[in-house]
Design a protein around this motif. Sequence first.
Motif, PDB file in Angstrom:
ATOM      1  N   GLN A  19       0.814  -1.219   0.000  1.00 55.13           N
ATOM      2  CA  GLN A  19       0.000   0.000   0.000  1.00 55.13           C
ATOM      3  C   GLN A  19       0.849   1.272   0.000  1.00 55.13           C
ATOM      4  O   GLN A  19       0.342   2.363  -0.227  1.00 55.13           O
ATOM      5  CB  GLN A  19      -0.926   0.002   1.224  1.00 55.13           C
ATOM      6  CG  GLN A  19      -0.155  -0.054   2.529  1.00 55.13           C
ATOM      7  CD  GLN A  19      -1.061  -0.287   3.727  1.00 55.13           C
ATOM      8  OE1 GLN A  19      -1.802   0.586   4.122  1.00 55.13           O
ATOM      9  NE2 GLN A  19      -1.008  -1.485   4.278  1.00 55.13           N
ATOM     10  N   PHE A  20       2.151   1.131   0.279  1.00 52.29           N
ATOM     11  CA  PHE A  20       3.017   2.312   0.343  1.00 52.29           C
ATOM     12  C   PHE A  20       3.920   2.464  -0.885  1.00 52.29           C
ATOM     13  O   PHE A  20       4.783   3.334  -0.928  1.00 52.29           O
ATOM     14  CB  PHE A  20       3.906   2.246   1.593  1.00 52.29           C
ATOM     15  CG  PHE A  20       3.137   2.263   2.888  1.00 52.29           C
ATOM     16  CD1 PHE A  20       2.015   3.077   3.053  1.00 52.29           C
ATOM     17  CD2 PHE A  20       3.542   1.484   3.969  1.00 52.29           C
ATOM     18  CE1 PHE A  20       1.306   3.096   4.247  1.00 52.29           C
ATOM     19  CE2 PHE A  20       2.838   1.498   5.176  1.00 52.29           C
ATOM     20  CZ  PHE A  20       1.717   2.310   5.314  1.00 52.29           C
ATOM     21  N   PRO A  22       4.959   3.564  -4.545  1.00 52.23           N
ATOM     22  CA  PRO A  22       4.536   4.505  -5.591  1.00 52.23           C
ATOM     23  C   PRO A  22       4.081   3.720  -6.822  1.00 52.23           C
ATOM     24  O   PRO A  22       4.606   2.636  -7.088  1.00 52.23           O
ATOM     25  CB  PRO A  22       5.813   5.288  -5.912  1.00 52.23           C
ATOM     26  CG  PRO A  22       6.752   5.037  -4.779  1.00 52.23           C
ATOM     27  CD  PRO A  22       6.358   3.741  -4.155  1.00 52.23           C
ATOM     28  N   CYS A  73       7.279  15.222   4.368  1.00 55.39           N
ATOM     29  CA  CYS A  73       6.014  14.756   3.788  1.00 55.39           C
ATOM     30  C   CYS A  73       5.443  15.791   2.816  1.00 55.39           C
ATOM     31  O   CYS A  73       4.904  15.430   1.758  1.00 55.39           O
ATOM     32  CB  CYS A  73       4.992  14.454   4.888  1.00 55.39           C
ATOM     33  SG  CYS A  73       5.335  12.942   5.807  1.00 55.39           S
ATOM     34  N   ASP A  77       4.531  15.068  -0.944  1.00 54.65           N
ATOM     35  CA  ASP A  77       3.213  15.367  -1.514  1.00 54.65           C
ATOM     36  C   ASP A  77       3.346  16.211  -2.781  1.00 54.65           C
ATOM     37  O   ASP A  77       2.682  15.975  -3.783  1.00 54.65           O
ATOM     38  CB  ASP A  77       2.340  16.113  -0.490  1.00 54.65           C
ATOM     39  CG  ASP A  77       1.869  15.194   0.636  1.00 54.65           C
ATOM     40  OD1 ASP A  77       1.884  13.966   0.441  1.00 54.65           O
ATOM     41  OD2 ASP A  77       1.506  15.711   1.712  1.00 54.65           O
ATOM     42  N   GLY A  82       2.861  11.831  -2.773  1.00 56.00           N
ATOM     43  CA  GLY A  82       2.652  11.400  -1.399  1.00 56.00           C
ATOM     44  C   GLY A  82       3.387  10.133  -1.003  1.00 56.00           C
ATOM     45  O   GLY A  82       3.055   9.520   0.008  1.00 56.00           O
ATOM     46  N   TYR A  83       4.393   9.747  -1.794  1.00 54.86           N
ATOM     47  CA  TYR A  83       5.170   8.554  -1.449  1.00 54.86           C
ATOM     48  C   TYR A  83       6.627   8.939  -1.182  1.00 54.86           C
ATOM     49  O   TYR A  83       7.148   9.865  -1.796  1.00 54.86           O
ATOM     50  CB  TYR A  83       5.147   7.544  -2.596  1.00 54.86           C
ATOM     51  CG  TYR A  83       3.785   6.999  -2.913  1.00 54.86           C
ATOM     52  CD1 TYR A  83       3.311   5.850  -2.285  1.00 54.86           C
ATOM     53  CD2 TYR A  83       2.963   7.630  -3.852  1.00 54.86           C
ATOM     54  CE1 TYR A  83       2.055   5.338  -2.588  1.00 54.86           C
ATOM     55  CE2 TYR A  83       1.699   7.128  -4.156  1.00 54.86           C
ATOM     56  CZ  TYR A  83       1.252   5.987  -3.521  1.00 54.86           C
ATOM     57  OH  TYR A  83       0.017   5.484  -3.806  1.00 54.86           O
TER      58      TYR A  83
ATOM     59  N   TYR C  98       9.216   1.927   2.802  1.00 48.99           N
ATOM     60  CA  TYR C  98       8.363   2.805   1.982  1.00 48.99           C
ATOM     61  C   TYR C  98       7.199   3.311   2.838  1.00 48.99           C
ATOM     62  O   TYR C  98       6.675   2.573   3.679  1.00 48.99           O
ATOM     63  CB  TYR C  98       7.764   2.036   0.799  1.00 48.99           C
ATOM     64  CG  TYR C  98       8.716   1.741  -0.336  1.00 48.99           C
ATOM     65  CD1 TYR C  98       8.873   2.636  -1.389  1.00 48.99           C
ATOM     66  CD2 TYR C  98       9.435   0.555  -0.365  1.00 48.99           C
ATOM     67  CE1 TYR C  98       9.736   2.345  -2.453  1.00 48.99           C
ATOM     68  CE2 TYR C  98      10.295   0.254  -1.420  1.00 48.99           C
ATOM     69  CZ  TYR C  98      10.439   1.157  -2.460  1.00 48.99           C
ATOM     70  OH  TYR C  98      11.282   0.871  -3.501  1.00 48.99           O
ATOM     71  N   TYR C  99       6.763   4.551   2.557  1.00 45.58           N
ATOM     72  CA  TYR C  99       5.614   5.115   3.280  1.00 45.58           C
ATOM     73  C   TYR C  99       4.756   5.940   2.349  1.00 45.58           C
ATOM     74  O   TYR C  99       5.253   6.520   1.379  1.00 45.58           O
ATOM     75  CB  TYR C  99       6.069   6.043   4.417  1.00 45.58           C
ATOM     76  CG  TYR C  99       6.815   5.335   5.506  1.00 45.58           C
ATOM     77  CD1 TYR C  99       6.140   4.705   6.547  1.00 45.58           C
ATOM     78  CD2 TYR C  99       8.204   5.281   5.489  1.00 45.58           C
ATOM     79  CE1 TYR C  99       6.836   4.043   7.547  1.00 45.58           C
ATOM     80  CE2 TYR C  99       8.905   4.617   6.481  1.00 45.58           C
ATOM     81  CZ  TYR C  99       8.214   3.997   7.512  1.00 45.58           C
ATOM     82  OH  TYR C  99       8.907   3.336   8.484  1.00 45.58           O
ATOM     83  N   LYS C 100       3.486   6.042   2.718  1.00 48.31           N
ATOM     84  CA  LYS C 100       2.650   7.100   2.177  1.00 48.31           C
ATOM     85  C   LYS C 100       2.646   8.186   3.237  1.00 48.31           C
ATOM     86  O   LYS C 100       2.674   7.902   4.436  1.00 48.31           O
ATOM     87  CB  LYS C 100       1.223   6.609   1.924  1.00 48.31           C
ATOM     88  CG  LYS C 100       0.978   6.267   0.480  1.00 48.31           C
ATOM     89  CD  LYS C 100      -0.445   6.503   0.027  1.00 48.31           C
ATOM     90  CE  LYS C 100      -0.484   7.781  -0.813  1.00 48.31           C
ATOM     91  NZ  LYS C 100      -1.799   8.180  -1.228  1.00 48.31           N
ATOM     92  N   THR C 101       2.619   9.424   2.811  1.00 44.85           N
ATOM     93  CA  THR C 101       2.755  10.516   3.775  1.00 44.85           C
ATOM     94  C   THR C 101       1.624  10.521   4.803  1.00 44.85           C
ATOM     95  O   THR C 101       1.840  10.906   5.951  1.00 44.85           O
ATOM     96  CB  THR C 101       2.814  11.882   3.056  1.00 44.85           C
ATOM     97  OG1 THR C 101       1.711  11.977   2.161  1.00 44.85           O
ATOM     98  CG2 THR C 101       4.111  12.032   2.286  1.00 44.85           C
TER      99      THR C 101
END
Lengths: 360, 83, 404
Positions: A19-20, A22, A73, A77, A82-83, C98-101
């Motif tokens: 889910q994280f 890109p 972040c 963004d 947002g990754y 890995y991350y989403k903000t």
Amino acid sequence: MPEPTRKRVTDIGPPHYEQFLPPAIKENYGKWLYHEFVKPGVLMHVSESGAKLFTVRAGGSRLMSIQKIRMICDLADKYCGGYLRFTSRHNIEFMFTDPTQIDPLIADLAKIGHPVGGTGRSITSIVHTQGWVHCHSAATDASGIVKSVMDGVIEHFTHSDLPAKCRIALACCLNMCGAVHCSDIAILGIHRRPPKIDHANLKKTCEIPNVSASCPTAAIRPGTVDGMPSVVVEEDRCMFCANCYTVCPSMKLNDPLNDGVSIWVGGKVSNARHEPMFSKLAIPYLPNNPPRWPEVTDAIINIINVWKGHARKNERLGEWIERIGWPRFFQMTGIQFEKLHIDDFKHAGLTFKRSAHLMF
Amino acid sequence: MAQMITAQEAAEAMFNMVKEAAGLRKLKPMDLTKNLLELFGDRVDKQICKEAIRELVESGRCVYTYFGGTYLELPHREGAAND
Amino acid sequence: MADKLPPTPKLDELEKGPWPSFVSEIKMAAKSSLASQDLLGLLERSYNEKIGHWKHGGIVGVLGYGGGVIGRYCDLPAEFPNVSHFHTVRVNQPAGWYYKTDALRKICDIWEKRGSGLTNMHGSTGDIILLGTRTDELEPIFAELTAIGFDLGGSGSDVRTPSCCLGKSRCEWACYDTMALTHDLTQSFQDELHRPAFPYKFKFKMSGCPNDCVASVARADISIIGTWRDNIRVNQDAVLEYTKNGLNIQKEVIAFCPGKCMEWDGKQLDIDNSTCRRCMHCINVMPKALRPGKDTGATVLIGSKAPIIEGALLSSVLIPFWKPVAPYTDLKDLMGRIWEIWCEEGKNRERIGEFIQRMGMGNFLETIGVEPIPEMVAHPRENPYVFYEEYLVEDDEEEGQDKN
């Protein structure tokens, strides 16, 4: 005792990484063909499909505030949908498909104080432990030395101008939470004095059998000191691990007069060319001299400069030393060789020079 | 075939061992398991011991502690603690 | 609160210079955190006195778990009451970091409310480190973390949070899916990770190729390093292209080849793959021209560690070539056998590498049911003190007799 505040959820593990990822990474997962260095700190990965992914690698301090994470972040963004990701060495990586975004992102990173680099034949961020910021057994600070060294070698972070990559690591005592023992250059905090025992309070704060049992070398035994039940330390068996202090705050090992730093060189973990190697002792002791530890910083810059000036392209520090020999390493760096450099623990004989292969 | 003891009974036996060792010796979860296997022979197995430890910790009767290795102890105020 | 920052002339020196300053980070956090304000004052004091001011707290944690929280107390609580407790929370990172903000911002919000606002992205083992909170905040932090899908990592005598390089997600050299394996092992070993039952810590690290970007060979009890069995894939045109752009293949590639398995005649690069050691050097230098083969998998090594207690070790080969296929039952079964004997006979604080040295690799292999093969050693033994296990007796020459 902590009380549960609501229905407790346990053992869910980390979120699934998918889910994280890109979109460009998800689409090309397992399909990457090759990569190029666009410039220091910027990578281009090309997929079998022809898709291109650009990565900008920014240096970070390991100790980071939530305020800074939010700024990062914001940039992710703005530029990366947002990754973002972090590397194993505290660098921050921004990934996107449009190369025109590279320079604006680098400019924005500069505004919040983060240089870009650490790719290829460079020095990248120093992995390190907590030091005086958080650790009970630290013989030195970690973040302060790291900041001072990185300020001194930053040109090798922002330019890929070294013979090979150079991995520096710091551990603030020999427990080595950071496992620094296979680094090109390892900075190791050292205690040199056995624990100073607070006999008046030991019985009150600690359980004597447990203090005694905590010592890996069995140097601590129960004993009566000045009429008080306490423990006695056989000092020449102490190797300064601080496990007794971990168990008992009345066994203080930290000592400003004797604590300091040692420097180890020539280790590596990669299998490329030479097999993985441990780092070896270069400098047995340098003083703790906060805030900027000039002796440590100068020693490291000196080693890097001598290596950079004499190594062949691709030779990591340890590979170069292996070719020229340790006598010449000490001679060229001007570091004094002394008794402490010769191992005297188990299997020490394997580290002696056991041939007539010498260079003059 | 011997009648197996319950996880509750195992937990009770372990709790008594921890209580008796308090202040003298720290016991690791594996020490407790080994002690129980010795005490109850084929009436106990590792799975029952595992459940017993979980029962002890989740009921708050014992806590995991870390002093260079993990132990099971009675909840207590430690020497290093501040208010 | 900003105007209440304590004077820190020594630390202020570390705000100078081009590298990102951790002091500036603490000052940023101190704008909204009393703990970070006191940390500044305490750290300045350490810088003046050349000594740390922390005590280890071994009891704090969340209910039911034996890992994930590192207890810390300041030894000057009267002067620095806001860091009287300063415990660390280890949060299990997603594989590959890995991350989403939005996920990161949620962690920041929890940590702003319930901690110092200081973090490590990431700690040495790989976890997100939330640095500095009070005992009574631990349960609420845990509840709020699980509510957003995160869990605590390992600490103590348990499986430590597994970590990996980014593998196939962005690297053409990854010989297996490191992130998939890491996530799977982490989920499969949740109980071993949260409820310490071992003699000491146990670490897994997954690297996709022999470059070993997560240093698994030096610091993991099980190091899983990607490799391949067939031939290096060569694009001769691309090799030529590199030489046209100034690469000296003889000097920069062939001279460093540890297997001495390459020849270059100015037009064609010949590789004798039978003596290639899978070191990666030639591939590292010419990523557009050379690639690992197609029959890929991993070498599984065992036993590395830092010096405490018996000295540092590098991992050594346990399985020369393993095909990682989900759900990796073969590897998990092997782990079960390894943990069984280690838990049974390992001493307190004895890592698996030290345990193997004590009992002998040969005996260890026998116990876990793995055949000894020459790939496991650099060379056969040199010392003649061989502990033969059987001998013949006069009236029973056909069969061996067990010495025991």
